[in-house]
Design an enzyme around this catalytic site. Structure first.
Site, PDB file in Angstrom:
ATOM      1  N   LYS A 175       0.852  -1.191   0.000  1.00  0.00           N
ATOM      2  CA  LYS A 175       0.000   0.000   0.000  1.00  0.00           C
ATOM      3  C   LYS A 175       0.888   1.241   0.000  1.00  0.00           C
ATOM      4  O   LYS A 175       1.511   1.579   1.003  1.00  0.00           O
ATOM      5  CB  LYS A 175      -0.904   0.044   1.246  1.00  0.00           C
ATOM      6  CG  LYS A 175      -1.956   1.149   1.110  1.00  0.00           C
ATOM      7  CD  LYS A 175      -2.268   1.840   2.419  1.00  0.00           C
ATOM      8  CE  LYS A 175      -1.707   3.215   2.600  1.00  0.00           C
ATOM      9  NZ  LYS A 175      -2.001   4.247   1.631  1.00  0.00           N
ATOM     10  N   GLU A 250      10.300   2.562  10.484  1.00  0.00           N
ATOM     11  CA  GLU A 250      11.237   3.665  10.218  1.00  0.00           C
ATOM     12  C   GLU A 250      10.424   4.951  10.315  1.00  0.00           C
ATOM     13  O   GLU A 250       9.582   5.213   9.452  1.00  0.00           O
ATOM     14  CB  GLU A 250      11.848   3.545   8.820  1.00  0.00           C
ATOM     15  CG  GLU A 250      12.751   2.341   8.630  1.00  0.00           C
ATOM     16  CD  GLU A 250      13.977   2.358   9.508  1.00  0.00           C
ATOM     17  OE1 GLU A 250      14.362   3.444   9.995  1.00  0.00           O
ATOM     18  OE2 GLU A 250      14.539   1.278   9.743  1.00  0.00           O
ATOM     19  N   GLU A 385       9.152  17.247  15.034  1.00  0.00           N
ATOM     20  CA  GLU A 385       9.421  17.150  13.598  1.00  0.00           C
ATOM     21  C   GLU A 385       8.453  18.072  12.841  1.00  0.00           C
ATOM     22  O   GLU A 385       7.244  18.010  13.045  1.00  0.00           O
ATOM     23  CB  GLU A 385       9.232  15.709  13.118  1.00  0.00           C
ATOM     24  CG  GLU A 385       9.593  15.536  11.661  1.00  0.00           C
ATOM     25  CD  GLU A 385       9.426  14.099  11.174  1.00  0.00           C
ATOM     26  OE1 GLU A 385       8.387  13.494  11.469  1.00  0.00           O
ATOM     27  OE2 GLU A 385      10.340  13.597  10.496  1.00  0.00           O
TER      28      GLU A 385
HETATM   29  P1  NDP Z   1       2.177   8.806   7.531  1.00  0.00           P
HETATM   30  O1  NDP Z   1       2.538   8.048   8.750  1.00  0.00           O
HETATM   31  O2  NDP Z   1       1.037   9.720   7.582  1.00  0.00           O
HETATM   32  O3  NDP Z   1       1.866   7.801   6.314  1.00  0.00           O
HETATM   33  C1  NDP Z   1       2.766   6.780   5.937  1.00  0.00           C
HETATM   34  C2  NDP Z   1       1.979   5.648   5.291  1.00  0.00           C
HETATM   35  O4  NDP Z   1       1.125   5.063   6.263  1.00  0.00           O
HETATM   36  C3  NDP Z   1       1.066   6.106   4.154  1.00  0.00           C
HETATM   37  O5  NDP Z   1       1.013   5.094   3.176  1.00  0.00           O
HETATM   38  C4  NDP Z   1      -0.282   6.244   4.862  1.00  0.00           C
HETATM   39  O6  NDP Z   1      -1.392   6.147   3.985  1.00  0.00           O
HETATM   40  C5  NDP Z   1      -0.224   5.058   5.803  1.00  0.00           C
HETATM   41  N1  NDP Z   1      -1.113   5.154   6.960  1.00  0.00           N
HETATM   42  C6  NDP Z   1      -1.696   6.258   7.493  1.00  0.00           C
HETATM   43  N2  NDP Z   1      -2.454   5.911   8.560  1.00  0.00           N
HETATM   44  C7  NDP Z   1      -2.347   4.567   8.717  1.00  0.00           C
HETATM   45  C8  NDP Z   1      -2.890   3.615   9.645  1.00  0.00           C
HETATM   46  N3  NDP Z   1      -3.686   3.986  10.639  1.00  0.00           N
HETATM   47  N4  NDP Z   1      -2.562   2.321   9.504  1.00  0.00           N
HETATM   48  C9  NDP Z   1      -1.725   1.916   8.513  1.00  0.00           C
HETATM   49  N5  NDP Z   1      -1.200   2.771   7.599  1.00  0.00           N
HETATM   50  C10 NDP Z   1      -1.484   4.080   7.699  1.00  0.00           C
HETATM   51  O7  NDP Z   1       3.522   9.538   7.089  1.00  0.00           O
HETATM   52  P2  NDP Z   1       3.747  10.468   5.821  1.00  0.00           P
HETATM   53  O8  NDP Z   1       3.353   9.766   4.578  1.00  0.00           O
HETATM   54  O9  NDP Z   1       3.167  11.793   6.097  1.00  0.00           O
HETATM   55  O10 NDP Z   1       5.351  10.555   5.782  1.00  0.00           O
HETATM   56  C11 NDP Z   1       6.048  11.450   6.540  1.00  0.00           C
HETATM   57  C12 NDP Z   1       6.635  10.800   7.775  1.00  0.00           C
HETATM   58  O11 NDP Z   1       7.440   9.684   7.383  1.00  0.00           O
HETATM   59  C13 NDP Z   1       7.567  11.704   8.527  1.00  0.00           C
HETATM   60  O12 NDP Z   1       7.336  11.591   9.902  1.00  0.00           O
HETATM   61  C14 NDP Z   1       8.953  11.169   8.175  1.00  0.00           C
HETATM   62  O13 NDP Z   1       9.937  11.451   9.126  1.00  0.00           O
HETATM   63  C15 NDP Z   1       8.695   9.725   8.056  1.00  0.00           C
HETATM   64  N6  NDP Z   1       9.702   9.094   7.236  1.00  0.00           N
HETATM   65  C16 NDP Z   1      10.620   8.308   7.864  1.00  0.00           C
HETATM   66  C17 NDP Z   1      11.653   7.725   7.151  1.00  0.00           C
HETATM   67  C18 NDP Z   1      12.622   6.824   7.844  1.00  0.00           C
HETATM   68  O14 NDP Z   1      13.228   6.010   7.157  1.00  0.00           O
HETATM   69  N7  NDP Z   1      12.816   6.938   9.148  1.00  0.00           N
HETATM   70  C19 NDP Z   1      11.809   7.959   5.705  1.00  0.00           C
HETATM   71  C20 NDP Z   1      10.771   8.791   5.144  1.00  0.00           C
HETATM   72  C21 NDP Z   1       9.755   9.331   5.901  1.00  0.00           C
HETATM   73  P3  NDP Z   1      -2.038   7.477   3.339  1.00  0.00           P
HETATM   74  O15 NDP Z   1      -0.993   8.067   2.477  1.00  0.00           O
HETATM   75  O16 NDP Z   1      -3.189   6.938   2.581  1.00  0.00           O
HETATM   76  O17 NDP Z   1      -2.418   8.360   4.484  1.00  0.00           O
END
Ligand code: NDP
Length: 495
Positions: A175, A250, A385
């Site tokens: 997903k 991550e 963040e």
């Molecule tokens: P989110 O946590 O909002 O979303 C990440 C993924 O999780 C998306 O595919 C999202 O779907 C999905 N998701 C959202 N809610 C749920 C749930 N309840 N259950 C399961 N899946 C869910 O993060 P962002 O996409 O906004 O990304 C930014 C964040 O990612 C930042 O905090 C950043 O630091 C972190 N990040 C960390 C990295 C690392 O390696 N440490 C690398 C890159 C980013 P949908 O898009 O449909 O909401």
């Protein structure tokens, strides 16, 4: 040109059960609709899991080097289609083309690493404590794995998970983030063209709150690999933990760069500009804090301000652009909310602090590179963040104080120190609490064969990249072969 994209479930491109669709719009240009995508739900996830489960028994028995050949072909196809992938990614995510080319190249490197790794999925032979007995370990795939990814590296992050998962013999339900579903779809097309069995990879588009959640809750998914925010990661960990699923998280970061008074200041300035404002500050490893030694603080800050103001914002497809938009209107509002918090906390807004507008910028979600000075630990802009182009500058009097400030956060992903003093560099390498430390380089820029991940609230101890990903996606089996022809009892005092 807009296109209607589909899920890929049980070997078929298909719409979701609901038949509903969502739009994917270029964050740099509201006139550019990338496409529409299916709004899926748990029914679609169940079909995808059933498909992946049915593929597992065949795929786990394919010799790993043969699986590796498929990953190599995927790398070759990605190489041939690199520009197409990069342009699509810039359209849906916004970062400048040079950066999306880097993102795609990271995916290609990860494919070739998987190819190499496929013939090195070795166990160990270990001497037995008994005569005529042979002991060894092997690595077995886990089964169906769930892959949930963010939007900021629409190709590299999925490849970090899916290549090692498949190469290790698992099957996948994927997903992608709802902001970047097109790149993910192209990636799945490439995997299929390369020869991944059609039921072994399943793509389900739709909201995290329903599709992501259904993946995490599904009892037939035995491992979850997630990259995203700490809030969602914690939620996933508790849900999946209740089912004793393996989970790799991550999560967020609040990364800092230290500049000591003996540093090459030009290099350190170049490093922080790239670390803080590259990818518009939307990298988990982005430099969001700059810790300056008091002896160089004023001079460095003055030059940084000039250079931050000179950065050219624009559509990532325009070769003149250095900084693209932020991902969407919500992100822009959150970033601006933090700027108001920073001002309210007494930090000094040096530059930026507002949306960028005028001309073509009015069609996108642009935010000016923003610099605060006078920041101290405990302020929200220091601790939390922001995930945007906002850099907080903190003054420090010594190496020890700089490291203490760097460590004064709940996160621990990336870190950097600029110094010419070997003793300071080694002290920092030892005392900084982070999964990644750069000496004389910015906090951003991973290499796919190196372990990637963080400490504290950035994750749960797993590492992506390198061998670590393969450890996550396999189970160790311990095998004893007793060729003595007698009953030899272990755990009895034989000596
Ligand atoms: P989110 O946590 O909002 O979303 C990440 C993924 O999780 C998306 O595919 C999202 O779907 C999905 N998701 C959202 N809610 C749920 C749930 N309840 N259950 C399961 N899946 C869910 O993060 P962002 O996409 O906004 O990304 C930014 C964040 O990612 C930042 O905090 C950043 O630091 C972190 N990040 C960390 C990295 C690392 O390696 N440490 C690398 C890159 C980013 P949908 O898009 O449909 O909401």
């Amino acid at each position: 040109m807009s296109k209607d994209f589909q899920n890929f479930i049980d070997g078929q491109w298909c719409d979701s059960a609901s038949g509903e669709r969502f739009d994917n719009i270029n964050p740099a240009d509201s006139d550019d609709k990338v496409g529409t995508f299916p709004v899926s739900d748990p029914t679609d996830v169940s079909r995808a899991v059933a498909s992946a489960a049915s593929a597992f028994d065949h795929w786990r028995k394919v010799p790993p080097p043969e699986r590796g050949d498929i990953m190599k072909r995927a790398g070759d196809i990605m190489t041939a289609r690199k520009e197409e992938l990069s342009i699509l990614e810039t359209r849906e995510m916004g970062k400048v083309l040079d950066e999306t080319r880097g993102d795609v190249q990271e995916g290609i490197d990860t494919a070739y690493f998987a190819f190499g790794q496929s013939s090195r999925l070795s166990g160990k032979t270990i001497p037995s404590e008994m005569p005529n007995k042979f002991n060894m370990t092997t690595h077995m795939p886990i089964g169906v794995v769930g892959v949930i990814t963010p939007w900021n590296f629409p190709l590299a992050i999925p490849t970090w998970k899916i290549f090692p998962a498949l190469t290790s013999g698992n099957t996948v339900v994927f997903k992608p983030a709802s902001d970047t579903p097109a790149t993910a779809t192209l990636f799945v097309e490439i995997l299929l063209e390369a020869g991944v069995p059609e039921t072994a990879i399943n793509l389900v588009h739709g909201p995290g709150s329903s599709v992501g959640r259904a993946i995490v809750e599904h009892p037939d998914i035995r491992a979850i690999s997630f990259t995203g925010s700490s809030a969602v990661g914690k939620n996933i960990n508790s849900t999946a933990g209740a089912q004793l699923k393996r989970v790799s998280l991550e999560l967020g970061g609040k990364n800092a760069q230290i500049v000591m008074d003996d540093a090459d200041l030009e290099l350190a300035l170049e490093g922080v500009l790239w670390g803080a404002f590259g990818t518009t500050g939307q990298r988990c490893t982005a430099t969001s804090r700059l810790i300056l030694h008091e002896n160089i603080h004023d001079e460095f800050l003055a030059e940084l301000k000039i250079q931050a103001q000179a950065l050219r914002l624009g559509n990532g497809l325009d070769p003149d652009s250095q900084v693209g938009p932020v991902i969407n209107a919500t992100a822009r509002d959150t970033i601006h909310g933090y700027v108001e918090v920073g001002i309210g906390e007494g930090a000094l807004l040096e530059t930026g602090g507002e949306a960028a507008s005028g001309g073509a910028l009015d069609k996108g979600f642009f935010y000016k590179p923003t610099l605060f000075s006078g920041v101290t630990p405990g302020m929200r802009i220091h601790d939390e963040e922001i995930f945007g182009p906002v850099l907080s500058v903190i003054k420090s009097t010594s190496l020890g104080e700089s490291i203490d400030i760097l460590n004064a956060t709940e996160y621990g992903l990336s870190s950097a120190i600029y110094t010419r003093d070997i003793n300071a560099a080694f002290t920092a390498m030892r005392d900084i609490q982070a999964g990644i430390t750069y000496i004389n380089g910015p906090t951003i820029g991973a290499e796919c064969h190196m372990p990637f991940g963080g400490v504290k609230n950035t994750g749960n101890g797993h590492r992506e990249g390198g061998d670590g990903a393969y450890e996550f996606f396999t189970e160790t089996k311990t095998i004893y072969v007793d060729f003595s022809g007698t009953l030899q009892r272990a755990q009895i005092d034989n000596r």
